[in-house]
Motif scaffolding. Structure first.
Motif, mmCIF file in Angstrom:
data_model
loop_
_atom_site.group_PDB
_atom_site.id
_atom_site.type_symbol
_atom_site.label_atom_id
_atom_site.label_comp_id
_atom_site.label_asym_id
_atom_site.label_seq_id
_atom_site.Cartn_x
_atom_site.Cartn_y
_atom_site.Cartn_z
ATOM 1 N N GLY A 147 9.834 10.704 -10.494
ATOM 2 C CA GLY A 147 11.387 10.317 -10.553
ATOM 3 C C GLY A 147 11.974 9.581 -9.705
ATOM 4 O O GLY A 147 11.542 8.426 -9.299
ATOM 5 N N PRO A 148 13.115 9.909 -9.117
ATOM 6 C CA PRO A 148 14.096 9.036 -8.329
ATOM 7 C C PRO A 148 13.462 8.538 -7.149
ATOM 8 O O PRO A 148 13.342 7.357 -6.838
ATOM 9 N N LEU A 149 12.504 9.504 -6.482
ATOM 10 C CA LEU A 149 11.883 8.786 -5.252
ATOM 11 C C LEU A 149 10.986 7.652 -5.669
ATOM 12 O O LEU A 149 10.764 6.613 -4.786
ATOM 13 N N GLU A 150 10.073 7.991 -6.745
ATOM 14 C CA GLU A 150 9.196 6.684 -7.080
ATOM 15 C C GLU A 150 10.175 5.473 -7.239
ATOM 16 O O GLU A 150 9.732 4.501 -6.871
ATOM 17 N N GLN A 151 11.122 5.536 -8.306
ATOM 18 C CA GLN A 151 12.022 4.487 -8.628
ATOM 19 C C GLN A 151 12.593 3.876 -7.356
ATOM 20 O O GLN A 151 12.710 2.515 -7.077
ATOM 21 N N HIS A 152 13.302 4.540 -6.620
ATOM 22 C CA HIS A 152 14.288 3.947 -5.522
ATOM 23 C C HIS A 152 13.442 3.568 -4.340
ATOM 24 O O HIS A 152 13.682 2.646 -3.887
ATOM 25 N N SER A 153 12.361 4.203 -4.082
ATOM 26 C CA SER A 153 11.356 3.802 -2.749
ATOM 27 C C SER A 153 10.791 2.308 -3.110
ATOM 28 O O SER A 153 10.443 1.353 -2.567
ATOM 29 N N GLY A 154 10.296 2.400 -4.465
ATOM 30 C CA GLY A 154 9.774 1.280 -4.945
ATOM 31 C C GLY A 154 10.678 -0.132 -4.964
ATOM 32 O O GLY A 154 10.268 -1.153 -4.316
ATOM 33 N N THR A 155 11.968 0.068 -5.255
ATOM 34 C CA THR A 155 12.843 -0.881 -5.170
ATOM 35 C C THR A 155 13.172 -1.254 -3.446
ATOM 36 O O THR A 155 13.161 -2.520 -3.358
ATOM 37 N N ALA A 156 13.198 -0.207 -2.849
ATOM 38 C CA ALA A 156 13.396 -0.727 -1.207
ATOM 39 C C ALA A 156 12.314 -1.385 -0.727
ATOM 40 O O ALA A 156 12.317 -2.255 0.160
ATOM 41 N N LEU A 157 11.071 -0.704 -0.925
ATOM 42 C CA LEU A 157 9.784 -1.310 -0.858
ATOM 43 C C LEU A 157 9.685 -2.738 -1.105
ATOM 44 O O LEU A 157 9.036 -3.680 -0.493
ATOM 45 N N TYR A 158 9.960 -3.255 -2.403
ATOM 46 C CA TYR A 158 10.062 -4.321 -2.858
ATOM 47 C C TYR A 158 10.699 -5.440 -2.070
ATOM 48 O O TYR A 158 10.325 -6.705 -1.781
ATOM 49 N N ALA A 198 0.921 -1.360 -0.162
ATOM 50 C CA ALA A 198 0.106 0.165 0.004
ATOM 51 C C ALA A 198 0.851 1.206 0.027
ATOM 52 O O ALA A 198 0.729 2.204 -0.643
ATOM 53 N N ILE A 199 2.080 1.169 1.005
ATOM 54 C CA ILE A 199 2.926 2.488 0.876
ATOM 55 C C ILE A 199 3.735 2.565 -0.522
ATOM 56 O O ILE A 199 3.724 3.729 -1.027
ATOM 57 N N ALA A 200 3.845 1.562 -1.093
ATOM 58 C CA ALA A 200 4.657 1.397 -2.241
ATOM 59 C C ALA A 200 3.575 1.910 -3.565
ATOM 60 O O ALA A 200 3.975 2.989 -4.381
ATOM 61 N N LEU A 201 2.391 1.741 -3.511
ATOM 62 C CA LEU A 201 1.249 2.358 -4.385
ATOM 63 C C LEU A 201 1.056 3.788 -4.334
ATOM 64 O O LEU A 201 1.001 4.209 -5.061
ATOM 65 N N LEU A 202 1.072 4.118 -2.823
ATOM 66 C CA LEU A 202 0.834 5.640 -2.603
ATOM 67 C C LEU A 202 1.932 6.413 -3.156
ATOM 68 O O LEU A 202 1.598 7.303 -3.988
ATOM 69 N N ILE A 203 3.167 5.809 -2.759
ATOM 70 C CA ILE A 203 4.196 6.751 -3.392
ATOM 71 C C ILE A 203 4.485 6.749 -4.828
ATOM 72 O O ILE A 203 4.393 7.736 -5.516
ATOM 73 N N ARG A 204 3.820 5.723 -5.461
ATOM 74 C CA ARG A 204 4.106 5.592 -6.913
ATOM 75 C C ARG A 204 2.910 6.523 -7.527
ATOM 76 O O ARG A 204 2.991 7.320 -8.512
ATOM 77 N N ALA A 205 1.836 6.783 -6.912
ATOM 78 C CA ALA A 205 0.739 7.610 -7.234
ATOM 79 C C ALA A 205 1.145 8.953 -7.059
ATOM 80 O O ALA A 205 0.820 9.621 -7.829
ATOM 81 N N LEU A 206 1.787 9.223 -5.941
ATOM 82 C CA LEU A 206 2.046 10.738 -5.730
ATOM 83 C C LEU A 206 3.507 11.266 -6.025
ATOM 84 O O LEU A 206 3.769 12.414 -6.089
ATOM 85 N N ALA A 207 4.516 10.446 -5.832
ATOM 86 C CA ALA A 207 5.741 10.792 -6.301
ATOM 87 C C ALA A 207 6.120 10.654 -7.875
ATOM 88 O O ALA A 207 5.431 10.004 -8.694
#
Length: 133
Positions: free
Chosen positions: A32-43, A21-30
């Protein structure tokens, strides 16, 4: 199987759902790099939680090592081109396996797992050291 194993599995599953849920929220709101790297860490943190769904008695250090190794293996497999081919035909494959190798991801996987290992170890230490009534 012990009742605590099911409790651990349910907690790990709830944690994985929360991370998703956090990853999807970040993807929806962020962007660039925040979207990419946070998704990787959250994965990677979802993989850590997944270890406990499969093997609830795993220690945090073993689960952390397994999660990072799995993520690195998936990332390195992207060098073969097979995940890119599979991703062309399946959204699920794209989400699970990725498309192209990114060397920065090799650093972001531990960034997603190591804080969880540390918190998990601290929580276990508090349970062991907690004084009686």
């Amino acid at each position: 199987m012990l009742r605590t194993d099911w409790t651990r599995r349910l907690l790990a599953l709830a944690a994985a759902i929360a991370v998703l849920a956090i990853a999807l929220l970040i993807r929806a709101l962020a962007d660039g790099p925040l979207e990419q790297h946070s998704g990787t860490a959250l994965y990677a943190s979802m993989i850590y939680a997944g270890v406990f769904v499969l093997r609830p008695r795993t220690t945090p250090l073993v689960a952390g090592a397994a999660a990072i190794a799995f993520c690195w293996l998936v990332e390195l497999s992207q060098l073969t081109g097979v995940p890119a081919y599979l991703s062309e035909h399946s959204l699920l494959a794209r989400l699970a396996r990725g498309v192209a190798y990114d060397p920065l991801d090799m650093l972001w996987y531990p960034a997603g797992v190591l804080p969880l290992v540390a918190v998990h170890l601290l929580m276990l230490a508090r349970l062991v050291v907690r004084p009686g009534p």
